[in-house]
Design a protein around this motif. Structure first.
Motif, PDB file in Angstrom:
ATOM      1  N   THR A 135      62.346 112.098  25.354  1.00 26.87           N
ATOM      2  CA  THR A 135      62.042 111.016  26.288  1.00 26.87           C
ATOM      3  C   THR A 135      61.262 109.924  25.574  1.00 26.87           C
ATOM      4  N   PRO A 136      61.862 108.745  25.391  1.00 22.55           N
ATOM      5  CA  PRO A 136      61.157 107.645  24.739  1.00 22.55           C
ATOM      6  C   PRO A 136      60.587 106.651  25.749  1.00 22.55           C
ATOM      7  N   TRP A 137      59.429 106.113  25.403  1.00 18.30           N
ATOM      8  CA  TRP A 137      58.832 104.990  26.116  1.00 18.30           C
ATOM      9  C   TRP A 137      58.443 103.954  25.066  1.00 18.30           C
ATOM     10  N   LEU A 138      58.756 102.702  25.325  1.00 16.74           N
ATOM     11  CA  LEU A 138      58.349 101.626  24.427  1.00 16.74           C
ATOM     12  C   LEU A 138      57.324 100.768  25.167  1.00 16.74           C
ATOM     13  N   ILE A 139      56.114 100.697  24.630  1.00 13.86           N
ATOM     14  CA  ILE A 139      55.026  99.964  25.273  1.00 13.86           C
ATOM     15  C   ILE A 139      55.094  98.512  24.806  1.00 13.86           C
ATOM     16  N   ALA A 140      55.644  97.658  25.652  1.00 15.04           N
ATOM     17  CA  ALA A 140      55.973  96.291  25.255  1.00 15.04           C
ATOM     18  C   ALA A 140      54.750  95.480  24.868  1.00 15.04           C
ATOM     19  N   ASP A 141      53.662  95.601  25.640  1.00 25.07           N
ATOM     20  CA  ASP A 141      52.494  94.775  25.366  1.00 25.07           C
ATOM     21  C   ASP A 141      51.533  95.413  24.363  1.00 25.07           C
ATOM     22  N   ALA A 142      51.994  96.491  23.708  1.00 20.66           N
ATOM     23  CA  ALA A 142      51.255  97.063  22.574  1.00 20.66           C
ATOM     24  C   ALA A 142      52.144  97.073  21.332  1.00 20.66           C
ATOM     25  N   SER A 143      53.129  96.188  21.331  1.00 17.08           N
ATOM     26  CA  SER A 143      54.041  96.042  20.198  1.00 17.08           C
ATOM     27  C   SER A 143      54.165  94.560  19.873  1.00 17.08           C
ATOM     28  N   ALA A 144      54.534  94.272  18.639  1.00 19.15           N
ATOM     29  CA  ALA A 144      54.691  92.876  18.219  1.00 19.15           C
ATOM     30  C   ALA A 144      55.627  92.826  17.024  1.00 19.15           C
ATOM     31  N   SER A 145      56.049  91.601  16.704  1.00 18.09           N
ATOM     32  CA  SER A 145      56.892  91.383  15.530  1.00 18.09           C
ATOM     33  C   SER A 145      56.212  90.407  14.587  1.00 18.09           C
ATOM     34  N   HIS A 146      56.237  90.715  13.296  1.00 21.31           N
ATOM     35  CA  HIS A 146      55.722  89.756  12.313  1.00 21.31           C
ATOM     36  C   HIS A 146      56.671  88.581  12.137  1.00 21.31           C
ATOM     37  N   ALA A 147      57.853  88.654  12.790  1.00 21.90           N
ATOM     38  CA  ALA A 147      58.784  87.522  12.799  1.00 21.90           C
ATOM     39  C   ALA A 147      58.566  86.610  14.002  1.00 21.90           C
ATOM     40  N   GLY A 148      57.626  86.955  14.897  1.00 23.17           N
ATOM     41  CA  GLY A 148      57.289  86.081  15.993  1.00 23.17           C
ATOM     42  C   GLY A 148      57.794  86.547  17.349  1.00 23.17           C
ATOM     43  N   THR A 149      57.491  85.733  18.352  1.00 23.13           N
ATOM     44  CA  THR A 149      57.776  86.081  19.742  1.00 23.13           C
ATOM     45  C   THR A 149      59.265  86.244  20.010  1.00 23.13           C
ATOM     46  N   GLU A 150      60.081  85.395  19.433  1.00 19.62           N
ATOM     47  CA  GLU A 150      61.522  85.472  19.682  1.00 19.62           C
ATOM     48  C   GLU A 150      62.090  86.816  19.232  1.00 19.62           C
ATOM     49  N   ALA A 151      61.683  87.270  18.054  1.00 17.31           N
ATOM     50  CA  ALA A 151      62.144  88.567  17.561  1.00 17.31           C
ATOM     51  C   ALA A 151      61.611  89.706  18.433  1.00 17.31           C
ATOM     52  N   HIS A 152      60.353  89.602  18.849  1.00 18.34           N
ATOM     53  CA  HIS A 152      59.763  90.606  19.746  1.00 18.34           C
ATOM     54  C   HIS A 152      60.558  90.715  21.038  1.00 18.34           C
ATOM     55  N   GLU A 153      60.836  89.571  21.664  1.00 14.26           N
ATOM     56  CA  GLU A 153      61.574  89.581  22.928  1.00 14.26           C
ATOM     57  C   GLU A 153      62.999  90.086  22.737  1.00 14.26           C
ATOM     58  N   ALA A 154      63.607  89.763  21.598  1.00 21.11           N
ATOM     59  CA  ALA A 154      64.948  90.290  21.308  1.00 21.11           C
ATOM     60  C   ALA A 154      64.911  91.806  21.206  1.00 21.11           C
ATOM     61  N   GLY A 155      63.868  92.331  20.570  1.00 26.63           N
ATOM     62  CA  GLY A 155      63.724  93.776  20.465  1.00 26.63           C
ATOM     63  C   GLY A 155      63.600  94.444  21.820  1.00 26.63           C
ATOM     64  N   LEU A 156      62.832  93.834  22.718  1.00 24.26           N
ATOM     65  CA  LEU A 156      62.678  94.396  24.064  1.00 24.26           C
ATOM     66  C   LEU A 156      63.995  94.357  24.833  1.00 24.26           C
ATOM     67  N   LEU A 157      64.737  93.256  24.678  1.00 27.44           N
ATOM     68  CA  LEU A 157      66.044  93.142  25.338  1.00 27.44           C
ATOM     69  C   LEU A 157      66.974  94.256  24.881  1.00 27.44           C
ATOM     70  N   VAL A 158      67.057  94.457  23.584  1.00 26.18           N
ATOM     71  CA  VAL A 158      67.941  95.489  23.048  1.00 26.18           C
ATOM     72  C   VAL A 158      67.441  96.880  23.430  1.00 26.18           C
ATOM     73  N   ALA A 159      66.124  97.071  23.430  1.00 28.34           N
ATOM     74  CA  ALA A 159      65.568  98.376  23.812  1.00 28.34           C
ATOM     75  C   ALA A 159      65.975  98.752  25.234  1.00 28.34           C
ATOM     76  N   ARG A 160      65.909  97.791  26.141  1.00 28.92           N
ATOM     77  CA  ARG A 160      66.297  98.079  27.533  1.00 28.92           C
ATOM     78  C   ARG A 160      67.762  98.483  27.620  1.00 28.92           C
ATOM     79  N   ARG A 161      68.587  97.899  26.762  1.00 32.55           N
ATOM     80  CA  ARG A 161      70.007  98.246  26.736  1.00 32.55           C
ATOM     81  C   ARG A 161      70.238  99.619  26.101  1.00 32.55           C
ATOM     82  N   PHE A 162      69.403  99.968  25.133  1.00 31.73           N
ATOM     83  CA  PHE A 162      69.577 101.216  24.392  1.00 31.73           C
ATOM     84  C   PHE A 162      69.004 102.426  25.127  1.00 31.73           C
ATOM     85  N   ILE A 163      67.764 102.318  25.598  1.00 32.63           N
ATOM     86  CA  ILE A 163      67.079 103.519  26.102  1.00 32.63           C
ATOM     87  C   ILE A 163      66.858 103.490  27.610  1.00 32.63           C
ATOM     88  N   GLY A 164      67.227 102.370  28.263  1.00 29.94           N
ATOM     89  CA  GLY A 164      67.078 102.268  29.716  1.00 29.94           C
ATOM     90  C   GLY A 164      65.991 101.272  30.071  1.00 29.94           C
TER      91      GLY A 164
END
Length: 204
Positions: A135-164
């Motif tokens: 069972t995975p949980w991704l804590i969005a507001d305790a994660s970040a990207s060194h590539a910036g906000t756009e990359a962070h938000e892209a990661g969250l978008l894909v995560a929702r598609r991958f793990i629910g």
């Protein structure tokens, strides 16, 4: 020693990954780790180690994170690392042969992911947990990207598609049994209520 409790996976909080775009997440993760450990929770600190001839070097021309101080954990976390478990890895994910052996030995089946970078190592760990029937949980507001906000938000978008979509959460959604409450602030002071709006404050 096995544990039926979930584990907090603190992903690659290393000097070489902390840049202007990701520095803001350091105190957030430190506070989360402090609160998680305060109630006896298990913590796993992953540490990425690049190497000569790695795919990152060959395909990206990226040679960093091969030696200290780049590979060291950020100073703010070091007091907590000794109270958890460290897993070194040479790939995005902690689901290496060594990692899988560790997870089985500790009885970890539920994983809360935070750290750097949302769209790569954090995401890949969460997806691999999903594909190993954990069972995975991704804590969005305790994660970040060194590539910036756009990359962070892209990661969250894909995560929702991958793990629910329900598996991508905020810190406020972590069950209270797993995490210590933040300290209460004195009246008329700026403090926890602004940082933790679930206590009744309004984020600024």
């Amino acid at each position: 020693m096995t544990s039926s409790r979930p584990v907090l996976v603190v992903t690659d909080m290393q000097n070489g990954f902390v840049r202007e775009q990701s520095a803001h997440i350091v105190p957030v993760v430190v506070d989360l780790v402090r609160r998680w450990q305060a109630v006896g929770g298990d913590t796993l600190f992953t540490r990425y180690l690049n190497y000569p001839g790695s795919p990152f070097e060959r395909f990206f021309g990226w040679q960093r994170l091969q030696s200290p101080p780049d590979t060291d954990f950020v100073p703010e976390l070091r007091a907590y690392v000794d109270h958890g478990t460290t897993l070194d890895k040479r790939i995005y994910s902690p689901f290496t042969p060594e990692g899988l052996t560790l997870f089985k030995r500790r009885g970890w089946e539920e994983f809360y992911f935070c750290g750097i970078a949302t769209e790569s190592c954090v995401l890949k760990g969460a997806v691999d947990a999903f594909e190993h029937d954990f069972t995975p949980w991704l804590i969005a507001d305790a994660s970040a990207s060194h590539a910036g906000t756009e990359a962070h938000e892209a990661g969250l978008l894909v995560a929702r598609r991958f793990i629910g979509p329900g598996q991508v959460i905020q810190r406020a959604e972590i069950p209270r049994v797993l995490i210590d409450l933040p300290p209460q602030s004195p009246p008329n002071s700026v403090g926890a209520a602004e940082i933790w709006p679930e206590l009744g404050g309004t984020p600024r």
